[in-house]
Structures are given as structure tokens and as C-alpha cells.
Design a protein around this motif. Structure first.
Motif, short mmCIF file in Angstrom:
data_model
loop_
_atom_site.label_atom_id
_atom_site.label_comp_id
_atom_site.label_asym_id
_atom_site.label_seq_id
_atom_site.Cartn_x
_atom_site.Cartn_y
_atom_site.Cartn_z
N LEU A 24 -8.07 8.23 10.26
CA LEU A 24 -8.02 6.77 10.20
C LEU A 24 -7.52 6.28 11.55
N VAL A 83 -3.06 0.95 10.59
CA VAL A 83 -2.99 2.12 9.70
C VAL A 83 -1.64 2.09 8.99
N VAL A 127 -12.95 5.10 10.25
CA VAL A 127 -12.82 6.33 9.48
C VAL A 127 -13.83 7.35 10.00
#
Length: 299
Positions: free
Chosen positions: A7, A16, A73
Motif C-alpha cells: 500500500l 496509509v 495497491v
């Protein structure tokens, strides 16, 4: 087989969060504790999916679980993440502009040329004839304008020097491969720290642009061929290569690389590439290789 989902958010807007990590982990089978690569900017989540799982589908599933958060991602095999050969497009990838559009602006033709550039990068028209057409419009422009454009218009994409510097510090070879022009790549390659650069040659006559580009044109197939050539010269496996770009002329190169990354790319390219970065800067390509922020080096 073990996989990892990385991520990544833009360092200028860290996203994040604990919630993002929790939401992503919840949809990954056998997810392990996250490994923080840079607090609130990038994490690795190692997991073991069902046999035969589709990597792109898994990445999209995680994106959907993040519910619109500005987080990229990337899902890939855990083994072999760090690459030994890196090929990069220049315009709108390693720099934020399209050099030919900025040259056209000096000739009062930016709107017209930019429209052609956009269509070529989207794959709506063939790259080579589109390049010849655009270059012809630059006829009689003083070559000295290139230095002005570089100084006043061209800006390096954030994270580029860290990306190249860190990979080279860890033994990788980096090549700038552009459908643009050597008058620009020779400067950008030196500023960023690439080992070499390849691009098209603008024909110059008596210190003005002749409105022609030397043949053969470096386009989609030449980028692909460069990747294969350098990979074979270095005796590397396909899995040891990384490529990044944003336009249709990058598709063959991205498809041949062990990991092809669409960077803030046109829709066709983002849909076809192994991985896509829509939010992060170029340091995202280090995080997806498992580098931590503390390992970054500047070329």
C-alpha cells in the motif's frame, strides 16, 4: 506461494492509515502483520492467497476495500521483488511535462501539438507518424530554445532521483528510453542519474530545427527492443527487470518487463500494465520493491 500487497500513498499526502491497513488486511487471505516501509506512506502486507489467484483481481479487490482512499495497491510474488534492470519513459514520467508540447508553445502551436500528443499517448493514432507531424510544425525554431525550455518549463518528477539513485546503489542498471529527443534526455539523464539514455534525434540545420526527426524513430517497438537487448547483455531473467511509463508507446516495454508499472498513466496503459501508480510519486517504485525509506539514496 507467498505474495505481498504493498500500500503506497504520496509522501506529500500520507494516507496509509491504520484503518487503510486494517481494511486491506481484511480482504487478503492469511494476511500477516504489516511491515512498515515508511510510516503512513507505505506498508507491505504479506499473505497467501488461494492457488491460482489472479494478481490484478486481488489488487483491485484491495482498492475497493479502501473505499476511495488515495492509496496505490501493488500485489506481486514475494520472491524476486528487487530488480536489476530499470527502464523508464521520460515525458510525463521522469519529468512532469511533454517536451515537444513545450517546444510547440514557443512556436505558438501548443494547443494543436498537445492534442496530437494526447491522442498518440492514448493509442488513438500511431506514434511514429504523429511524431513526424508534430516535429514538422517546429521547423525554423532556433535550437537554443531547447535550453530555455529545459530551464524554464521542465521539472523532474518527485522521487525520480531517489528511485534511480537507490536502485543503482543496490547494483541495478538504469536506462532512460524516450520517444522524445536526445536534446532533452541527455540533460535529464544526467540530472536524475541514469546510466544511459536513448531517444529520437531532431535534425538541426544552421542552428534551427529542420522540422525533421532522424530515422528510424524510437517508438513502441524500439523501447521493447531496448529492454530485451539490455536484459540479454546483462544475462538477466525477465523477472529481474522493471519498466515504467504512461503512454501507449510504453505498452510493449511494460508488458515484457518482469514488472511493468503504469505511472499516472492513460487509461489504456493503466488497464494493461502489471501494476499501476495513480497517487504516489516515483518513490512508489522503491516501496513496491520492498525498500524502506531509510534505504533511499539520491543519485
Amino acid at each position: 506461494m507467498a505474495y505481498v500487497a504493498t500500500l503506497i500513498s504520496n509522501p506529500s499526502a500520507p494516507a496509509v492509515t491504520r484503518k487503510a491497513i486494517h481494511d486491506a488486511s481484511a480482504v487478503l487471505l492469511n494476511a500477516q502483520e504489516p511491515v512498515v516501509l515508511h510510516p503512513e506512506v507505505a506498508v507491505d502486507i504479506h499473505f497467501k492467497p488461494e492457488l491460482g489467484a489472479d494478481i490484478r483481481a486481488l489488487a483491485q479487490h484491495v482498492r475497493e476495500a479502501l473505499n476511495g482512499a488515495p492509496v496505490d495497491v501493488v500485489v506481486q510474488l514475494e520472491a524476486g521483488r528487487r530488480k536489476r534492470l530499470f527502464l523508464a519513459d521520460m515525458d510525463s514520467t521522469m519529468i512532469g511535462q511533454e517536451c515537444i508540447d513545450e517546444l510547440a508553445d514557443w512556436a505558438g502551436l501548443k494547443a494543436h501539438v498537445s492534442a496530437i500528443t494526447e491522442r498518440a499517448m492514448r493509442g488513438e493514432i500511431e506514434f511514429e507518424p504523429a511524431l513526424r507531424e508534430r516535429v514538422s510544425l517546429l521547423r525554423d525554431l532556433p535550437v537554443s530554445v531547447v535550453a530555455d525550455v529545459l530551464r524554464e518549463r521542465i521539472r523532474l518528477t518527485p522521487g525520480g532521483r531517489e528511485l534511480v539513485g537507490t536502485m543503482r546503489a543496490n547494483g541495478a542498471y538504469a536506462a532512460l528510453v524516450s520517444g522524445g529527443f536526445t536534446l532533452f534526455t541527455q540533460v535529464i539523464a544526467e540530472q536524475v542519474g541514469f546510466d544511459e539514455h536513448r531517444a529520437n534525434v531532431l535534425v538541426v540545420e544552421k542552428d534551427v530545427l529542420a522540422g525533421k526527426v532522424a530515422e528510424p524513430i524510437l517508438g513502441r517497438e524500439a523501447k521493447y527492443a531496448t529492454l530485451v537487448e539490455l536484459r540479454d547483455r546483462m544475462h538477466l531473467a525477465p523477472s529481474e527487470t522493471l519498466a515504467v511509463g504512461d503512454g501507449a508507446n510504453d505498452l510493449a516495454m511494460l508488458g515484457e518487463a518482469g514488472l511493468g508499472v503504469a505511472y499516472h498513466a492513460k487509461p489504456q496503459v493503466a488497464a494493461a500494465a502489471h501494476a499501476r501508480i495513480d497517487h504516489g510519486d516515483l518513490t512508489a517504485l522503491l516501496y513496491l520493491q520492498g525498500y524502506t525509506h531509510d534505504e533511499f539514496r539520491v543519485s
